[in-house]
Scaffold this motif. Sequence first.
Motif, PDB file in Angstrom:
ATOM      1  N   ASN A   5       0.859  -1.169   0.000  1.00 53.34           N
ATOM      2  CA  ASN A   5       0.000   0.000   0.000  1.00 53.34           C
ATOM      3  C   ASN A   5       0.902   1.228   0.000  1.00 53.34           C
ATOM      4  N   ASN A   6       0.674   2.108  -0.943  1.00 52.92           N
ATOM      5  CA  ASN A   6       1.581   3.244  -1.119  1.00 52.92           C
ATOM      6  C   ASN A   6       1.685   4.160   0.092  1.00 52.92           C
ATOM      7  N   LYS A   7       0.709   4.041   0.976  1.00 50.60           N
ATOM      8  CA  LYS A   7       0.783   4.933   2.134  1.00 50.60           C
ATOM      9  C   LYS A   7       2.010   4.625   3.000  1.00 50.60           C
ATOM     10  N   PHE A   8       2.563   3.420   2.824  1.00 52.80           N
ATOM     11  CA  PHE A   8       3.751   3.065   3.612  1.00 52.80           C
ATOM     12  C   PHE A   8       5.051   3.413   2.886  1.00 52.80           C
ATOM     13  N   SER A   9       4.920   3.872   1.637  1.00 54.45           N
ATOM     14  CA  SER A   9       6.123   4.116   0.841  1.00 54.45           C
ATOM     15  C   SER A   9       7.029   5.155   1.474  1.00 54.45           C
ATOM     16  N   ASN A  10       8.316   4.888   1.339  1.00 58.96           N
ATOM     17  CA  ASN A  10       9.273   5.835   1.876  1.00 58.96           C
ATOM     18  C   ASN A  10      10.609   5.596   1.208  1.00 58.96           C
ATOM     19  N   ASN A  11      11.504   6.491   1.404  1.00 62.69           N
ATOM     20  CA  ASN A  11      12.861   6.258   0.919  1.00 62.69           C
ATOM     21  C   ASN A  11      13.786   6.382   2.110  1.00 62.69           C
ATOM     22  N   ASP A  12      13.448   5.634   3.124  1.00 64.61           N
ATOM     23  CA  ASP A  12      14.089   5.766   4.419  1.00 64.61           C
ATOM     24  C   ASP A  12      15.398   4.982   4.436  1.00 64.61           C
ATOM     25  N   LEU A  13      16.507   5.705   4.387  1.00 64.02           N
ATOM     26  CA  LEU A  13      17.807   5.030   4.354  1.00 64.02           C
ATOM     27  C   LEU A  13      18.097   4.273   5.645  1.00 64.02           C
ATOM     28  N   ILE A 103      10.897  -6.020   5.397  1.00 63.34           N
ATOM     29  CA  ILE A 103      10.661  -5.568   6.772  1.00 63.34           C
ATOM     30  C   ILE A 103      12.013  -5.241   7.397  1.00 63.34           C
ATOM     31  N   ALA A 104      12.189  -3.985   7.772  1.00 68.33           N
ATOM     32  CA  ALA A 104      13.489  -3.562   8.296  1.00 68.33           C
ATOM     33  C   ALA A 104      13.812  -4.240   9.621  1.00 68.33           C
ATOM     34  N   GLU A 105      12.845  -4.254  10.525  1.00 67.32           N
ATOM     35  CA  GLU A 105      13.071  -4.769  11.885  1.00 67.32           C
ATOM     36  C   GLU A 105      13.754  -6.132  11.904  1.00 67.32           C
ATOM     37  N   SER A 106      13.324  -7.030  11.014  1.00 64.04           N
ATOM     38  CA  SER A 106      13.838  -8.398  11.068  1.00 64.04           C
ATOM     39  C   SER A 106      14.733  -8.726   9.885  1.00 64.04           C
ATOM     40  N   GLY A 107      14.890  -7.801   8.954  1.00 57.37           N
ATOM     41  CA  GLY A 107      15.673  -8.085   7.757  1.00 57.37           C
ATOM     42  C   GLY A 107      14.999  -9.112   6.864  1.00 57.37           C
ATOM     43  N   SER A 108      13.680  -9.015   6.766  1.00 62.46           N
ATOM     44  CA  SER A 108      12.930 -10.026   6.006  1.00 62.46           C
ATOM     45  C   SER A 108      12.390  -9.484   4.696  1.00 62.46           C
ATOM     46  N   ARG A 136       9.829   0.215  -0.867  1.00 60.29           N
ATOM     47  CA  ARG A 136       8.930  -0.699  -0.151  1.00 60.29           C
ATOM     48  C   ARG A 136       9.598  -1.346   1.059  1.00 60.29           C
ATOM     49  N   ILE A 137       9.887  -0.551   2.031  1.00 55.98           N
ATOM     50  CA  ILE A 137      10.440  -1.120   3.268  1.00 55.98           C
ATOM     51  C   ILE A 137       9.535  -0.746   4.428  1.00 55.98           C
ATOM     52  N   ALA A 138       8.920  -1.764   5.004  1.00 57.31           N
ATOM     53  CA  ALA A 138       8.096  -1.528   6.196  1.00 57.31           C
ATOM     54  C   ALA A 138       9.027  -1.475   7.389  1.00 57.31           C
ATOM     55  N   VAL A 186      19.970  -9.513  -2.549  1.00 61.87           N
ATOM     56  CA  VAL A 186      18.790  -8.639  -2.553  1.00 61.87           C
ATOM     57  C   VAL A 186      19.112  -7.354  -3.316  1.00 61.87           C
ATOM     58  N   PHE A 187      18.296  -7.059  -4.303  1.00 66.65           N
ATOM     59  CA  PHE A 187      18.427  -5.779  -5.012  1.00 66.65           C
ATOM     60  C   PHE A 187      17.242  -4.886  -4.679  1.00 66.65           C
ATOM     61  N   PHE A 188      17.519  -3.779  -4.011  1.00 70.64           N
ATOM     62  CA  PHE A 188      16.474  -2.762  -3.888  1.00 70.64           C
ATOM     63  C   PHE A 188      16.593  -1.882  -5.128  1.00 70.64           C
ATOM     64  N   ILE A 189      15.594  -1.926  -5.962  1.00 73.24           N
ATOM     65  CA  ILE A 189      15.693  -1.230  -7.252  1.00 73.24           C
ATOM     66  C   ILE A 189      15.104   0.175  -7.157  1.00 73.24           C
ATOM     67  N   LYS A 190      15.983   1.138  -7.395  1.00 71.09           N
ATOM     68  CA  LYS A 190      15.526   2.531  -7.389  1.00 71.09           C
ATOM     69  C   LYS A 190      14.866   2.833  -8.729  1.00 71.09           C
ATOM     70  N   GLU A 191      13.814   3.601  -8.657  1.00 64.46           N
ATOM     71  CA  GLU A 191      13.106   3.943  -9.888  1.00 64.46           C
ATOM     72  C   GLU A 191      13.971   4.862 -10.744  1.00 64.46           C
ATOM     73  N   ASN A 192      13.934   4.644 -12.052  1.00 67.41           N
ATOM     74  CA  ASN A 192      14.662   5.529 -12.955  1.00 67.41           C
ATOM     75  C   ASN A 192      13.895   6.822 -13.140  1.00 67.41           C
ATOM     76  N   LYS A 193      14.458   7.914 -12.680  1.00 65.79           N
ATOM     77  CA  LYS A 193      13.756   9.190 -12.875  1.00 65.79           C
ATOM     78  C   LYS A 193      14.317   9.848 -14.121  1.00 65.79           C
ATOM     79  N   GLN A 194      13.519   9.840 -15.164  1.00 61.30           N
ATOM     80  CA  GLN A 194      14.050  10.356 -16.425  1.00 61.30           C
ATOM     81  C   GLN A 194      13.701  11.827 -16.619  1.00 61.30           C
TER      82      GLN A 194
END
Lengths: 194, 723
Positions: A5-13, A103-108, A136-138, A186-194
């Motif tokens: 659900n996009n409401k959880f979207s973030n780019n939280d390093l 899931i960040a908390e557990s690395g899942s 998409r990282i909860a 694991v590849f976290f794929i960043k969106e290509n911003k053109q």
Amino acid sequence: MQLWNNKFSNNDLEALHTFEKKVKAGKGDSVEVYFTDISTARSIFKDIISKQQAKNIIADSSGLTRSFLEESLLDESLNIYFDGDKYTANAADIGVSEMEFAIAESGSLVELSDSIWKRLVSAMPSLHIALVCADRIAKDFETAFEILKKHILDVAQISFITGPSITADIERVLTIGVHGPSKLVVFFIKENKQ
Amino acid sequence: MNTKEFKEKINEKLNDEIQKKNLTKFYEDYPKARQKAFEGYDFEQLRNSVKNIKQNTVDKLEELADKFQKAVEKNGAVFYRAVSDKDVVDYILKLCKEKDVKLVVKSKSMLSEEVELAQHFKEAGIESQETDLGEWIIQIAKHKPSHMVMPAIHLNRQQVADYFEKQLGKNMKPDIEFLVHTARAELREKCLKADLGISGCNIAVAENGAMFILTNEGNGRLTSSLPKTHIVLVGYEKLVESFEDAIPILRILPRNATAQTLTSYVNIILGPSQAIVEHTDGTFSIEKKELHVILVDHGRIEMARDPIFKELYQCIRCSACTNVCPVYALVGGHVFGNIYTGGIGALLNAFIGSSQTANQIQNLCITCGSCTQVCSGSIDIPNLIIEMRKKNIEKEGLPTIPKVVFQNIISNRSLFHNMLKLARLGQKSFKNGQFIRNLPLYFSKYTKDRSLPAIADVPFRDIFDTILQKPAKNQEKIAFFSGCLIDFVYPETGEAVVKSLNALGFSVEFPKDQTCCGTPMYLTGDKESAKKVAMQNLEALESIDPDYIVIACPTGVEMWEKYPQFFRDDPKYLQLAQKYKNRIREYSSFVDEQLNKQNIKLNSLKNNGIATYHDSCHLKRVLGIHTQPRDIIAKAFNTNFVEMEHADQCCGMAGSYSLKFPEISKELGDQKHKSIIKSTANLVYVGCPACMLQIKGLIDKKGGNVKVMHIAQLVNEALKENK
């Protein structure tokens, strides 16, 4: 269908760092995590293929996976299967599939695996390449469960994948790759911003 | 197993060098790894959540079971409730017949062990294959699991290689990676061919029918994915009400079990998904999977209805209790347990396993309380073990010797005390200085590894009147309750208690009619005799109505705190018991409080040498007192106070335990002796006379230039020159 659900979207390093720390904890170099755009991911993947001398690749047919495999599909020395029977899955060197979110908390990694094929892609080969959209990282289980709960009735099986297949059943010595993959990339794929 | 066989088995395991090595290493490594895994989490809060979740399960068991059934059926699975172990087996075998099943793959399920499924498959001519590596190893070794999470922890790589060689008919080298990869190839073949997969389940959610399966190896995913049919075995205790209830369990279970953040795989099954079916013509098709969910009672409903033992629902099978159990570390799970291992195993077996075995193995619990500190569900395992002993006594009566001793001797104070005095005369021929080195009859084993103390020439009760007390500065009146050991074996400790309390400004009385606190009877389950001595003690104390009752023995404190339980139907004694329960003070914590409150400095005892402290199990883990005695020692010894390794590990005394299992007691004693010697201290302080007895005996027998004293003796000495 998608769980995310996009409401959880973030780019939280910070969440990404937590994820990486947790998924790697105690598992040596059997886990690799990249946060990158798709073309860099493809070239890392190429190196992996040649290092592993991989011939057979199985993959799910999500848009992200297909796009990731674009170049590999042109490589005639590779057999890439988007479906098949158990024996095809068993013979594969590498499995590539998209994960719903992390899931960040557990690395899942959260796999939505109603499709039996998709499950075999992450369960059977010695190497599993997991693709996740970078935003998409909860943060924690509470967030993850909130997402899952909304969609629970539509999915028959969900898996949390937290590292490769491991055992410590002989003398408590950690050994990688007993039933499933011995390596998880694991590849976290960043969106290509053109 | 009869008692003799059981004893032989204990000795066999104590001498099993391979198991000993594996278990000792684990016992050493686990606490640190576990602590690290919980960094950033509040363990107490987590386990409190688990406890509440499971108590809710017990309270609403039938309601949740119905909800779960509805949800599972709505999700498209076949649901079945099995009452007995036979129901489980019959259902599975019938299904196998219907589906013409030839090969079954199983991922880990304690429940399948409990109903002896593998044996039934064998009898029915169906090949069943364990896929968890540890389970497979013990399957081919024909062993039972020796640990709930690591079933083959008793074996080493060479033994595993030998079993593999025998099973596979191929040459094996004792190389762990090689063995694991051999297993991978072998088990993969079986998973591909199997017609049926069976797995257990860690969490079953009533509101949506979700079933969580946690594995590290990934065998849970293969057994639930590859075969066309999948059966999930669910015990009632796995039920939780809501989906979110799984969260604290996911947080606590892997951390407590193997010190991991999370297992590599968590499968959440919500219904039948798909299966790939290969056809004889080489084609394949994707078909709907057949999913069966069996909710198993087999004693679990009775367990939920039991007002005391329903607490066992709080167990999530993490086995942390086993991982910290000093007795388990010595003898392993083939002796201490049966499928379900350790103290919790004894309790579970009483309901859902073999109750006869349960009675035997529960005796092995030394009630040190290490397990209660780590239990995921806050279960008071030692207390439940004692409850179980009581229940057995109510059912079967006491064995003859304790019966005579408890009911005819100890509960009659003057007879008991006269006998103790007579015993002093009787011991003369065995006595050598302060210790009895040899005793006839069944005491012989007891004294082989530890000297027994001699009964004092003059008991404390006869010394008390000779102690000159200074006039009290403090108005509050203290009564000293000594307990038998201080009274008859260590009167010098009693003297130190009285003199030091007096030095702190109190006047101390010793009501002479006090007697045994009742612990020996209570622990063996003889509640009536315990009640009888409790009445005598309450009357003795009431005669002087003190403000505080100071006790220098942790089990004495515990017992006094339990007195109100004995008199639920007796208002007169109940009122007395409650009144004095609130006035009980444990010696070291009371003294530490007074030193700080009155701002009294202890004189330095640094010239006496180097001091260390041994935590009594009951003082530390039951009463929660461990900083106060250290504070006292540090006040007197400053930098000369050193900690020994494993200061809080049981010394092996544990009351009559050392009589029942002298072999185990000896091993624990050896370890304690080693820690003391290694600490380089020449003074060991304890807060418990029983530990003092054990440790003094160890030093006497095994050597060492070490003096063992009660903390009261330190306080008394360090306050002396203040006069």
